[in-house]
Motif scaffolding. Structure first.
Motif, mmCIF file in Angstrom:
data_model
loop_
_atom_site.group_PDB
_atom_site.id
_atom_site.type_symbol
_atom_site.label_atom_id
_atom_site.label_comp_id
_atom_site.label_asym_id
_atom_site.label_seq_id
_atom_site.Cartn_x
_atom_site.Cartn_y
_atom_site.Cartn_z
ATOM 1 N N UNK A 203 0.816 -1.214 0.000
ATOM 2 C CA UNK A 203 0.000 0.000 0.000
ATOM 3 C C UNK A 203 0.846 1.258 0.000
ATOM 4 N N UNK A 204 1.868 1.282 0.848
ATOM 5 C CA UNK A 204 2.755 2.448 0.877
ATOM 6 C C UNK A 204 3.505 2.618 -0.422
ATOM 7 N N UNK A 205 3.905 1.511 -1.038
ATOM 8 C CA UNK A 205 4.574 1.588 -2.331
ATOM 9 C C UNK A 205 3.626 2.107 -3.405
ATOM 10 N N UNK A 206 2.355 1.676 -3.361
ATOM 11 C CA UNK A 206 1.371 2.175 -4.324
ATOM 12 C C UNK A 206 1.218 3.686 -4.223
ATOM 13 N N UNK A 207 1.183 4.192 -2.987
ATOM 14 C CA UNK A 207 1.059 5.647 -2.814
ATOM 15 C C UNK A 207 2.226 6.352 -3.492
ATOM 16 N N UNK A 208 3.446 5.918 -3.189
ATOM 17 C CA UNK A 208 4.625 6.588 -3.743
ATOM 18 C C UNK A 208 4.700 6.468 -5.262
ATOM 19 N N UNK A 209 4.469 5.265 -5.762
ATOM 20 C CA UNK A 209 4.647 5.044 -7.195
ATOM 21 C C UNK A 209 3.532 5.677 -8.017
ATOM 22 N N UNK A 210 2.319 5.746 -7.471
ATOM 23 C CA UNK A 210 1.248 6.457 -8.175
ATOM 24 C C UNK A 210 1.534 7.953 -8.206
ATOM 25 N N UNK A 211 2.047 8.486 -7.092
ATOM 26 C CA UNK A 211 2.424 9.902 -7.075
ATOM 27 C C UNK A 211 3.563 10.164 -8.061
ATOM 28 N N UNK A 212 4.494 9.206 -8.156
ATOM 29 C CA UNK A 212 5.593 9.376 -9.106
ATOM 30 C C UNK A 212 5.062 9.517 -10.533
ATOM 31 N N UNK A 213 3.948 8.851 -10.830
ATOM 32 C CA UNK A 213 3.333 8.948 -12.156
ATOM 33 C C UNK A 213 2.510 10.226 -12.325
ATOM 34 N N UNK A 214 2.404 11.012 -11.266
ATOM 35 C CA UNK A 214 1.656 12.261 -11.340
ATOM 36 C C UNK A 214 0.199 12.145 -10.963
ATOM 37 N N UNK A 215 -0.237 10.968 -10.526
ATOM 38 C CA UNK A 215 -1.639 10.766 -10.192
ATOM 39 C C UNK A 215 -1.991 11.432 -8.860
ATOM 40 N N UNK A 216 -3.263 11.697 -8.664
ATOM 41 C CA UNK A 216 -3.786 12.108 -7.367
ATOM 42 C C UNK A 216 -4.053 10.828 -6.573
ATOM 43 N N UNK A 217 -3.680 10.814 -5.294
ATOM 44 C CA UNK A 217 -3.756 9.587 -4.515
ATOM 45 C C UNK A 217 -4.536 9.813 -3.230
ATOM 46 N N UNK A 218 -5.506 8.933 -2.979
ATOM 47 C CA UNK A 218 -6.271 8.947 -1.739
ATOM 48 C C UNK A 218 -5.979 7.642 -1.009
ATOM 49 N N UNK A 219 -5.463 7.753 0.203
ATOM 50 C CA UNK A 219 -5.047 6.589 0.981
ATOM 51 C C UNK A 219 -6.074 6.264 2.052
ATOM 52 N N UNK A 220 -6.312 4.972 2.250
ATOM 53 C CA UNK A 220 -7.149 4.495 3.348
ATOM 54 C C UNK A 220 -6.247 3.781 4.346
ATOM 55 N N UNK A 221 -6.316 4.179 5.609
ATOM 56 C CA UNK A 221 -5.470 3.572 6.641
ATOM 57 C C UNK A 221 -6.084 3.835 7.999
ATOM 58 N N UNK A 222 -5.757 2.986 8.966
ATOM 59 C CA UNK A 222 -6.243 3.223 10.328
ATOM 60 C C UNK A 222 -5.714 4.557 10.820
ATOM 61 N N UNK A 223 -6.546 5.245 11.597
ATOM 62 C CA UNK A 223 -6.204 6.614 11.979
ATOM 63 C C UNK A 223 -4.923 6.697 12.810
ATOM 64 N N UNK A 224 -4.597 5.639 13.533
ATOM 65 C CA UNK A 224 -3.365 5.646 14.317
ATOM 66 C C UNK A 224 -2.123 5.705 13.438
ATOM 67 N N UNK A 225 -2.281 5.363 12.166
ATOM 68 C CA UNK A 225 -1.128 5.325 11.263
ATOM 69 C C UNK A 225 -1.131 6.459 10.243
ATOM 70 N N UNK A 226 -2.039 7.406 10.400
ATOM 71 C CA UNK A 226 -2.141 8.482 9.418
ATOM 72 C C UNK A 226 -0.878 9.328 9.337
ATOM 73 N N UNK A 227 -0.257 9.603 10.459
ATOM 74 C CA UNK A 227 0.946 10.449 10.442
ATOM 75 C C UNK A 227 2.057 9.781 9.642
ATOM 76 N N UNK A 228 2.221 8.470 9.817
ATOM 77 C CA UNK A 228 3.265 7.760 9.075
ATOM 78 C C UNK A 228 2.922 7.665 7.601
ATOM 79 N N UNK A 229 1.655 7.409 7.276
ATOM 80 C CA UNK A 229 1.243 7.350 5.874
ATOM 81 C C UNK A 229 1.430 8.701 5.199
ATOM 82 N N UNK A 230 1.224 9.776 5.941
ATOM 83 C CA UNK A 230 1.367 11.120 5.376
ATOM 84 C C UNK A 230 2.770 11.364 4.826
ATOM 85 N N UNK A 231 3.785 10.726 5.408
ATOM 86 C CA UNK A 231 5.159 10.925 4.941
ATOM 87 C C UNK A 231 5.372 10.356 3.540
ATOM 88 N N UNK A 232 4.459 9.503 3.075
ATOM 89 C CA UNK A 232 4.585 8.903 1.747
ATOM 90 C C UNK A 232 4.018 9.801 0.658
#
Length: 360
Positions: A203-232
């Motif tokens: 999932x984290x790789x999908x976020x990074x690699x989709x952003x690398x392609x220029x896409x807009x990315x919406x991530x779903x994750x447990x709220x306790x992990x939002x801060x870490x996901x935000x770094x991607x």
């Protein structure tokens, strides 16, 4: 260089729970056959294929979510990703970073000393694009849960990077899986990609690699992990399973769902796809059995793509992205190889955000 004749290795002896792993301190060091290289393993990542193969989850007799534990019934004829029996004992572990220390008789000795990461898909040299002739490293042949391992020379990809061994060991499976999914779905800068399970390795790789392609990315994750996901770098982060996903998305128009989760939320993922949208899948950790309204599928002109065996160029492209600094590792934790059972328990329980790596 004088190489040892024995090594430490974590050996899988059959399908079942974590007690099927056995620790050895005098396992024979393999010799590289023609076409192979011998790798001193510096780090090896964990992935769902290791867990699912060990437990037998791929068998059609299993319809539960990935639990990492033993199942009541596993058909021994189809317990692996390819639907075939596994030969035991087996050393798993596909995602290696290491150093070439010896080569087969037909491989240029100049490769000795190269720092490498693995391309995990084992292909027929005479027919490399034939998906029916593929195997997976650590499944159809021994992998990297050991101090030394052999691999076809074509699967040992030289990498020049300041990243640590553990960081480099996060890329081979998670990132190649993600890039394969995005390639199958033909994701471009015009897309908005929804990523369930964004705190996981793929999932984290999908976020990074989709952003690398220029896409807009919406991530779903447990709220306790939002801060870490935000770094991607996702554009929006939502809770893992909103009660009303369409409402939570507001005006966002989802053109691609890139999913390794499945399970009870699956139908809502399909419902939010725009007309002509694409769904790409390479996993079902929350459960493989889902309900599909075929009217949604055909009336909305949707396209579904499964993604397992990736094209040979995908992992080679990852090397370019790594060396250019276009993607970063999501290393969550490291464990000694001797503590693989604990590492897999943490991986299964999703105690960490990102990838877990063992160090021989």
């Amino acid at each position: 260089m004088t190489l040892p004749t024995t090594m430490n290795a974590m050996v899988l002896t059959g399908h079942g729970d974590l007690d099927m792993y056995h620790w050895h301190t005098n396992w024979p060091v393999p010799a590289p056959a023609p076409g192979d290289v011998l790798i001193r393993v510096r780090a090896c990542g964990l992935n769902n294929t290791d867990v699912n193969t060990r437990s037998g989850w791929y068998s059609k007799t299993v319809d539960d979510a990935t639990t990492g534990g033993a199942f009541d019934e596993v058909d021994e004829t189809d317990p692996t990703w390819g639907g075939r029996p596994l030969t035991f004992p087996r050393i798993q572990g596909a995602d290696i970073c290491g150093e070439i220390v010896a080569v087969g008789s037909d491989i240029d000795p100049a490769r000795i000393g190269e720092r490498i990461i693995s391309d995990n898909w084992l292909r027929d040299p005479a027919d490399p694009d034939n998906k029916d002739k593929t195997g997976y490293y650590g499944s159809e042949r021994d992998g990297g849960y050991a101090q030394y391992t052999t691999i076809p020379a074509t699967n040992a990809l030289a990498v020049n990077s300041p990243l640590s061994d553990a960081e480099l060991a996060t890329f081979s499976c998670s990132y190649s899986t993600a890039e394969g999914m995005l390639t199958r779905a033909n994701v471009t800068a015009t897309d908005t990609v929804l990523v369930p399970g964004a705190s996981g390795g793929v999932g984290g790789a999908l976020v990074q690699l989709a952003k690398r392609r220029g896409a807009r990315v919406i991530a779903l994750a447990s709220e306790a992990k939002h801060a870490e996901v935000a770094t991607l770098g996702p554009d929006i982060i939502l809770p893992r399973a909103p009660e009303y996903l369409r409402a939570a998305l507001g005006d966002e128009k989802i053109t691609v769902v890139a999913d390794v989760v499945g399970g009870a939320q699956w139908a809502s993922l399909i419902d939010v796809l725009e007309r002509g949208g694409r769904y790409t899948c390479s996993g079902a950790i929350a459960g493989p059995m889902v309900t599909l309204d075929l009217r949604t599928f055909y009336l909305r002109d949707l396209t579904f793509t499964g993604s397992t065996v990736i094209d040979p160029q995908v992992t080679r492209n990852l090397i370019k992205y790594i060396e250019a600094g276009e993607i970063k590792p999501a290393l969550a934790a490291t464990y000694p190889l001797s503590e693989l059972r604990d590492a897999q328990s943490a991986f299964i329980a999703k105690h960490h955000t990102g990838n877990i790596v063992v160090i021989p």
